[in-house]
Design a protein around this motif. Structure first.
Motif, PDB file in Angstrom:
ATOM      1  N   VAL A  70      -6.791  -5.277  -7.736  1.00 52.93           N
ATOM      2  CA  VAL A  70      -6.438  -5.316  -6.317  1.00 52.93           C
ATOM      3  C   VAL A  70      -6.073  -3.907  -5.869  1.00 52.93           C
ATOM      4  O   VAL A  70      -6.446  -3.451  -4.804  1.00 52.93           O
ATOM      5  N   LYS A  71      -5.332  -3.210  -6.756  1.00 52.62           N
ATOM      6  CA  LYS A  71      -4.882  -1.851  -6.456  1.00 52.62           C
ATOM      7  C   LYS A  71      -5.917  -0.851  -6.968  1.00 52.62           C
ATOM      8  O   LYS A  71      -5.860  -0.395  -8.113  1.00 52.62           O
ATOM      9  N   LYS A  72      -6.884  -0.535  -6.101  1.00 56.00           N
ATOM     10  CA  LYS A  72      -8.002   0.323  -6.507  1.00 56.00           C
ATOM     11  C   LYS A  72      -7.558   1.760  -6.785  1.00 56.00           C
ATOM     12  O   LYS A  72      -8.275   2.524  -7.411  1.00 56.00           O
ATOM     13  N   GLU A  73      -6.384   2.131  -6.262  1.00 58.62           N
ATOM     14  CA  GLU A  73      -5.932   3.517  -6.433  1.00 58.62           C
ATOM     15  C   GLU A  73      -5.414   3.795  -7.846  1.00 58.62           C
ATOM     16  O   GLU A  73      -5.182   4.948  -8.191  1.00 58.62           O
ATOM     17  N   GLY A  91       3.770  -7.124  -7.201  1.00 59.29           N
ATOM     18  CA  GLY A  91       3.687  -5.684  -7.075  1.00 59.29           C
ATOM     19  C   GLY A  91       5.047  -5.021  -7.098  1.00 59.29           C
ATOM     20  O   GLY A  91       5.186  -3.901  -7.547  1.00 59.29           O
ATOM     21  N   ALA A  92       6.067  -5.732  -6.612  1.00 62.68           N
ATOM     22  CA  ALA A  92       7.414  -5.182  -6.694  1.00 62.68           C
ATOM     23  C   ALA A  92       7.886  -5.332  -8.137  1.00 62.68           C
ATOM     24  O   ALA A  92       7.750  -6.389  -8.728  1.00 62.68           O
ATOM     25  N   VAL A  93       8.380  -4.235  -8.685  1.00 64.44           N
ATOM     26  CA  VAL A  93       8.733  -4.244 -10.092  1.00 64.44           C
ATOM     27  C   VAL A  93      10.227  -4.055 -10.261  1.00 64.44           C
ATOM     28  O   VAL A  93      10.825  -3.193  -9.639  1.00 64.44           O
ATOM     29  N   ARG A  94      10.807  -4.867 -11.095  1.00 66.11           N
ATOM     30  CA  ARG A  94      12.226  -4.722 -11.416  1.00 66.11           C
ATOM     31  C   ARG A  94      12.305  -4.075 -12.789  1.00 66.11           C
ATOM     32  O   ARG A  94      11.626  -4.512 -13.721  1.00 66.11           O
ATOM     33  N   ASP A 136      -0.726  -2.481 -22.369  1.00 67.96           N
ATOM     34  CA  ASP A 136      -1.592  -3.424 -23.073  1.00 67.96           C
ATOM     35  C   ASP A 136      -2.823  -3.763 -22.237  1.00 67.96           C
ATOM     36  O   ASP A 136      -3.947  -3.755 -22.734  1.00 67.96           O
ATOM     37  N   ILE A 137      -2.604  -4.051 -20.942  1.00 63.08           N
ATOM     38  CA  ILE A 137      -3.731  -4.512 -20.116  1.00 63.08           C
ATOM     39  C   ILE A 137      -3.475  -4.196 -18.645  1.00 63.08           C
ATOM     40  O   ILE A 137      -2.343  -4.268 -18.187  1.00 63.08           O
ATOM     41  N   ILE A 138      -4.513  -3.815 -17.945  1.00 63.99           N
ATOM     42  CA  ILE A 138      -4.423  -3.646 -16.492  1.00 63.99           C
ATOM     43  C   ILE A 138      -5.245  -4.764 -15.874  1.00 63.99           C
ATOM     44  O   ILE A 138      -6.446  -4.887 -16.143  1.00 63.99           O
ATOM     45  N   ASP A 139      -4.564  -5.535 -15.061  1.00 59.72           N
ATOM     46  CA  ASP A 139      -5.174  -6.721 -14.469  1.00 59.72           C
ATOM     47  C   ASP A 139      -5.352  -6.435 -12.970  1.00 59.72           C
ATOM     48  O   ASP A 139      -6.274  -5.733 -12.584  1.00 59.72           O
ATOM     49  N   SER A 140      -4.447  -6.910 -12.118  1.00 62.32           N
ATOM     50  CA  SER A 140      -4.549  -6.584 -10.691  1.00 62.32           C
ATOM     51  C   SER A 140      -4.211  -5.109 -10.446  1.00 62.32           C
ATOM     52  O   SER A 140      -4.646  -4.525  -9.467  1.00 62.32           O
ATOM     53  N   GLY A 141      -3.421  -4.537 -11.340  1.00 65.00           N
ATOM     54  CA  GLY A 141      -2.993  -3.147 -11.175  1.00 65.00           C
ATOM     55  C   GLY A 141      -1.705  -3.019 -10.373  1.00 65.00           C
ATOM     56  O   GLY A 141      -1.207  -1.918 -10.162  1.00 65.00           O
ATOM     57  N   ARG A 142      -1.163  -4.150  -9.920  1.00 64.62           N
ATOM     58  CA  ARG A 142       0.023  -4.108  -9.065  1.00 64.62           C
ATOM     59  C   ARG A 142       1.224  -3.516  -9.796  1.00 64.62           C
ATOM     60  O   ARG A 142       1.934  -2.678  -9.254  1.00 64.62           O
ATOM     61  N   LEU A 180       1.365  -1.515 -12.429  1.00 65.96           N
ATOM     62  CA  LEU A 180       1.186  -0.096 -12.722  1.00 65.96           C
ATOM     63  C   LEU A 180       1.266   0.777 -11.488  1.00 65.96           C
ATOM     64  O   LEU A 180       1.831   1.865 -11.518  1.00 65.96           O
ATOM     65  N   SER A 181       0.704   0.301 -10.387  1.00 68.46           N
ATOM     66  CA  SER A 181       0.707   1.046  -9.146  1.00 68.46           C
ATOM     67  C   SER A 181       2.154   1.329  -8.724  1.00 68.46           C
ATOM     68  O   SER A 181       2.517   2.448  -8.363  1.00 68.46           O
TER      69      SER A 181
END
Ligand code: IMP
Ligand code: MG
Length: 174
Positions: A134-137, A76-79, A98-104, A106-107
């Protein structure tokens, strides 16, 4: 030995659907300028095909991110590996993925980008695997295809950096 790839979505299906989504975006943003943010590398094929079909004034920018975490699980932490060239202040932004998987990923990315004061920010994805979310928001405004929980390649998506260039979406058979 070469991997076997089963076709999930043909080139024709993908192209037709991108045309439909482009028409929807063109209607929603009629008369406005849209700033497309391509998330490298996976989003590059989709961004080009989508941008060509938008009946709008369009500008493009690119960013590359890497998620911390081990193996296939993104933390979820993005560099930010490559940041955008231009500011987002006052712009109507659409993030193209391209794809949203867990959403981490993008969130986290949306939180960073919102701080740059865009006028609006929406998400457009080629593929969505909602079962894995995982990230429903994370709210996706435009989705080309909802797919089951399978690992897919092609149209920008890779397996070990390979297969991004396939003109269709496939599943690597193991
Ligand atoms: P998330 O943070 O779990 O949503 O991670 C999404 C990222 O994982 C995508 O941008 C892809 O780079 C990668 N990914 C997720 N599922 C697949 C897949 O089926 N094939 C290829 N890459 C994938
Ligand atoms: Mg990606």
């Amino acid at each position: 030995m070469a991997d076997k790839i089963k076709v999930l979505l043909t080139e024709e299906e993908v192209t037709r659907r991108i045309g439909e989504v482009a028409a929807e975006i063109s209607r929603d943003y009629a008369g406005r300028h849209v700033h497309l943010l391509c998330v490298l590398k996976g989003g590059v094929f989709f961004t080009c095909e989508l941008a060509k079909r938008l009946d709008l004034s369009v500008s493009l920018d690119f960013m590359s991110v890497s998620s911390y975490g081990s193996g296939t699980q993104s933390s979820g932490a993005v560099r930010i590996i490559k940041d955008l060239d231009e500011p987002l202040e006052g712009k109507d932004v659409i993030i193209v993925e391209d794809i949203i998987d867990s959403g981490r990923t993008l969130s986290y990315l949306i939180e960073i980008l919102k701080k740059r004061n865009p006028k609006s920010i929406e998400l457009c994805t080629l593929l969505d695997k909602p079962e894995r979310r995982v990230k429903k928001e994370v709210k996706v405004k435009y989705t080309c295809f909802t797919i089951p929980d399978e690992f897919v390649v092609g149209y920008g998506l890779d397996y070990d950096q390979k297969y991004r260039n396939l003109p269709y979406i496939g599943v690597v058979e193991v």
